[in-house]
Write an enzyme that holds these catalytic residues in place. Structure first.
Site, PDB file in Angstrom:
ATOM      1  CD  GLU A  91      -2.755  -1.108   2.283  1.00  0.00           C
ATOM      2  OE1 GLU A  91      -2.471  -0.544   3.430  1.00  0.00           O
ATOM      3  OE2 GLU A  91      -3.836  -1.887   2.244  1.00  0.00           O
ATOM      4  CG  HIS A 135       7.070  -1.012   4.101  1.00  0.00           C
ATOM      5  ND1 HIS A 135       6.833  -0.281   2.828  1.00  0.00           N
ATOM      6  CD2 HIS A 135       5.903  -1.470   4.377  1.00  0.00           C
ATOM      7  CE1 HIS A 135       5.503  -0.690   2.488  1.00  0.00           C
ATOM      8  NE2 HIS A 135       5.016  -1.505   3.473  1.00  0.00           N
TER       9      HIS A 135
HETATM   10  P1  5GP Z   1       1.930  -2.336   3.213  1.00  0.00           P
HETATM   11  O1  5GP Z   1       0.752  -2.496   3.156  1.00  0.00           O
HETATM   12  O2  5GP Z   1       2.600  -1.261   2.280  1.00  0.00           O
HETATM   13  O3  5GP Z   1       3.000  -3.386   3.318  1.00  0.00           O
HETATM   14  O4  5GP Z   1       2.082  -1.647   4.664  1.00  0.00           O
HETATM   15  C1  5GP Z   1       1.887  -0.388   4.773  1.00  0.00           C
HETATM   16  C2  5GP Z   1       2.185  -0.139   6.127  1.00  0.00           C
HETATM   17  O5  5GP Z   1       2.419   1.215   6.530  1.00  0.00           O
HETATM   18  C3  5GP Z   1       0.830  -0.389   6.988  1.00  0.00           C
HETATM   19  O6  5GP Z   1       0.998  -1.432   8.040  1.00  0.00           O
HETATM   20  C4  5GP Z   1       0.320   1.040   7.386  1.00  0.00           C
HETATM   21  O7  5GP Z   1      -0.260   0.863   8.866  1.00  0.00           O
HETATM   22  C5  5GP Z   1       1.618   1.711   7.488  1.00  0.00           C
HETATM   23  N1  5GP Z   1       1.671   3.154   7.589  1.00  0.00           N
HETATM   24  C6  5GP Z   1       0.708   3.868   6.488  1.00  0.00           C
HETATM   25  N2  5GP Z   1       0.903   5.219   6.753  1.00  0.00           N
HETATM   26  C7  5GP Z   1       1.854   5.382   7.805  1.00  0.00           C
HETATM   27  C8  5GP Z   1       2.484   6.557   8.647  1.00  0.00           C
HETATM   28  O8  5GP Z   1       1.774   7.733   8.160  1.00  0.00           O
HETATM   29  N3  5GP Z   1       2.912   6.424   9.544  1.00  0.00           N
HETATM   30  C9  5GP Z   1       3.210   4.999   9.964  1.00  0.00           C
HETATM   31  N4  5GP Z   1       3.876   5.049  11.153  1.00  0.00           N
HETATM   32  N5  5GP Z   1       2.922   3.871   9.490  1.00  0.00           N
HETATM   33  C10 5GP Z   1       2.171   4.107   8.203  1.00  0.00           C
END
Ligand code: 5GP
Length: 143
Positions: free
Chosen positions: A96, A101
């Site tokens: 997302e 990360h």
């Molecule tokens: P993905 O689905 O891309 O692997 O995970 C994105 C992660 O980033 C999610 O777990 C979401 O909660 C986290 N996240 C999104 N926006 C922010 C933010 O502004 N600050 C922090 N600390 N985490 C975020």
């Protein structure tokens, strides 16, 4: 806000984050919507939207820092009987935020976190065929 910029803003100090670790190459901070309490994210400071854009040296560092964080979680006040690493590369994989990360997710019995899948054991010939296809891609220099 453009999701690509959120982690860049955190790295630059323009957006708030609960920081846990930082060095020249990576930053680790608490996930704002933790899958379990203590859920951490480790990000490269030089932005890479996906694994293909990520310098493999930095990729190695993400894992190395993740390994230290896993030990730190177990030694901290976070409830942590086990740890999952998770990395989503691409929309279909659940990505997302388009800044690579590594999720470091502390686990406790019955915490409700899990992966859903329908594993089955294919014929050896199928495994061998796909192994050959991946070997071919490696030999052609796909990284
Ligand atoms: P993905 O689905 O891309 O692997 O995970 C994105 C992660 O980033 C999610 O777990 C979401 O909660 C986290 N996240 C999104 N926006 C922010 C933010 O502004 N600050 C922090 N600390 N985490 C975020």
């Amino acid at each position: 806000m453009d999701p690509y910029s959120i982690f860049a803003d955190i790295i630059a100090g323009r957006a708030p984050a609960s920081r846990v670790y930082e060095d020249d190459d990576v930053l680790a901070f608490m996930d704002i919507r933790p899958l379990t309490p203590g859920h951490l994210l480790v990000v490269p400071k030089v932005p890479a939207r996906n694994l293909a854009e990520l310098d493999p040296e930095i990729g190695g560092k993400l894992f190395k820092v993740g390994q230290r964080l896993a030990a730190a979680l177990r030694a901290s006040e976070v409830a942590c009987d086990g740890v999952n690493f998770f990395l989503a590369d691409g929309v279909t994989a659940g990505q997302e935020v388009f800044h690579v990360h590594l999720h470091v997710i502390p686990r406790t019995p019955g915490d409700g976190f899990g992966l859903r899948a329908r594993p089955r054991t294919p014929p050896r010939a199928d495994l061998d065929y796909l192994a050959g296809s991946v070997r071919g891609a490696l030999e052609r220099g796909t990284r």
